[in-house]
Write a protein that holds these residues in place. Structure first.
Motif, PDB file in Angstrom:
ATOM      1  N   GLU A 103     -24.675  -1.298  -9.730  1.00 19.37           N
ATOM      2  CA  GLU A 103     -23.366  -1.510 -10.359  1.00 19.37           C
ATOM      3  C   GLU A 103     -22.596  -2.632  -9.660  1.00 19.37           C
ATOM      4  O   GLU A 103     -21.941  -3.454 -10.314  1.00 19.37           O
ATOM      5  CB  GLU A 103     -22.550  -0.212 -10.331  1.00 19.37           C
ATOM      6  N   LYS A 106     -24.140  -5.879 -10.675  1.00 15.34           N
ATOM      7  CA  LYS A 106     -23.736  -6.252 -12.039  1.00 15.34           C
ATOM      8  C   LYS A 106     -22.394  -6.982 -12.021  1.00 15.34           C
ATOM      9  O   LYS A 106     -22.203  -7.996 -12.702  1.00 15.34           O
ATOM     10  CB  LYS A 106     -23.646  -5.012 -12.918  1.00 15.34           C
ATOM     11  N   SER A 129     -28.571  -1.936 -14.766  1.00 14.38           N
ATOM     12  CA  SER A 129     -27.192  -2.210 -15.181  1.00 14.38           C
ATOM     13  C   SER A 129     -27.032  -3.529 -15.946  1.00 14.38           C
ATOM     14  O   SER A 129     -25.932  -3.840 -16.417  1.00 14.38           O
ATOM     15  CB  SER A 129     -26.272  -2.231 -13.951  1.00 14.38           C
ATOM     16  N   LEU A 130     -28.111  -4.287 -16.055  1.00 15.85           N
ATOM     17  CA  LEU A 130     -28.027  -5.602 -16.703  1.00 15.85           C
ATOM     18  C   LEU A 130     -28.531  -5.556 -18.136  1.00 15.85           C
ATOM     19  O   LEU A 130     -29.322  -4.688 -18.512  1.00 15.85           O
ATOM     20  CB  LEU A 130     -28.839  -6.626 -15.909  1.00 15.85           C
TER      21      LEU A 130
END
Length: 221
Positions: A103, A106, A129-130
């Motif tokens: 996170e 990101k 997260s991407l």
């Protein structure tokens, strides 16, 4: 007796083990092989290294363009990459908890495209997260399971990766009397998947943190 599924080279931890008269077996149950790679032609703005090993295998074949920012899972990896003459733009703090690093990464990346040099066994935690269009996966080495049958039964087992767990279980079992320490949440999850409960899980994935747990266990004996 203590089992650690990697070769221990940290002087401070080795000094503690000797001073505490701990009988340690430090041996990995996996090995690594380079695979032929083609340096990516598609443009990427960030490269993320999950370990010193992923950096080493990548840098053996490819150079990092000067305009590309470098990110790593944690301090050990950043320290290694810096020895190669590169500067680090992002270093994960809680490397034992990949979801948190993912996170934070990101937020650092934004909408940029990221290259991930990795193993064929990669858990791909950082990619979670991407968006798909931001990710370039590149397998730069192969992890090979090399299980060893332990003759003695250590009272404490430290597993440093899911693949070391997988290899260990091919020839060994984990009993309820043994304390199990997981080198981060990813390893903890793999142990749980195989019906093994971790007594402790490292948050920062460091030998300093491991030593504190061992001191605690010794004090509770």
């Amino acid at each position: 007796m203590l089992f650690v599924s990697k070769k221990v080279t940290q002087p401070e931890f080795l000094a503690y083990v000797n001073a505490a008269e701990i009988n340690m077996i430090d041996t990995s149950m996996i090995s690594f092989e380079a695979v032929p790679i083609e340096c990516p032609e598609s443009k990427y703005e960030v490269v993320f290294f999950t370990s010193p090993r992923s950096a080493q295998f990548f840098l053996n074949s490819c150079e990092i363009p000067h305009e590309v920012e470098i990110a790593t899972i944690g301090k050990v990896t950043s320290d290694f990459v810096e020895t190669k003459g590169y500067s680090i733009a992002f270093t994960g703090v809680t490397s034992g908890i990949p979801s948190i690093v993912s996170e934070e990464f990101k937020a650092f990346v934004g909408e940029r495209k990221v290259l991930f040099p990795q193993s064929n066994y990669s858990q791909r935690s950082m990619q979670a997260s991407l968006d798909t269009h931001q990710i370039i996966d590149l397998v730069v080495y192969k992890t090979v399971l090399t299980p060893i049958k332990l003759i003695a039964q250590p009272s404490i087992l430290v597993f440093t990766s899911p693949t070391n767990v997988e290899s260990f279980l091919q020839l060994n079992e984990v009993s309820e009397s043994q304390k199990v320490i997981a080198w981060g949440k990813t390893t903890e999850a793999f142990l749980s998947k195989n019906g093994i409960k971790s007594d402790f899980t490292l948050k920062y994935s460091s030998f300093e943190e491991l030593q504190k747990i061992l001191v605690q266990l010794k004090a509770n004996q």
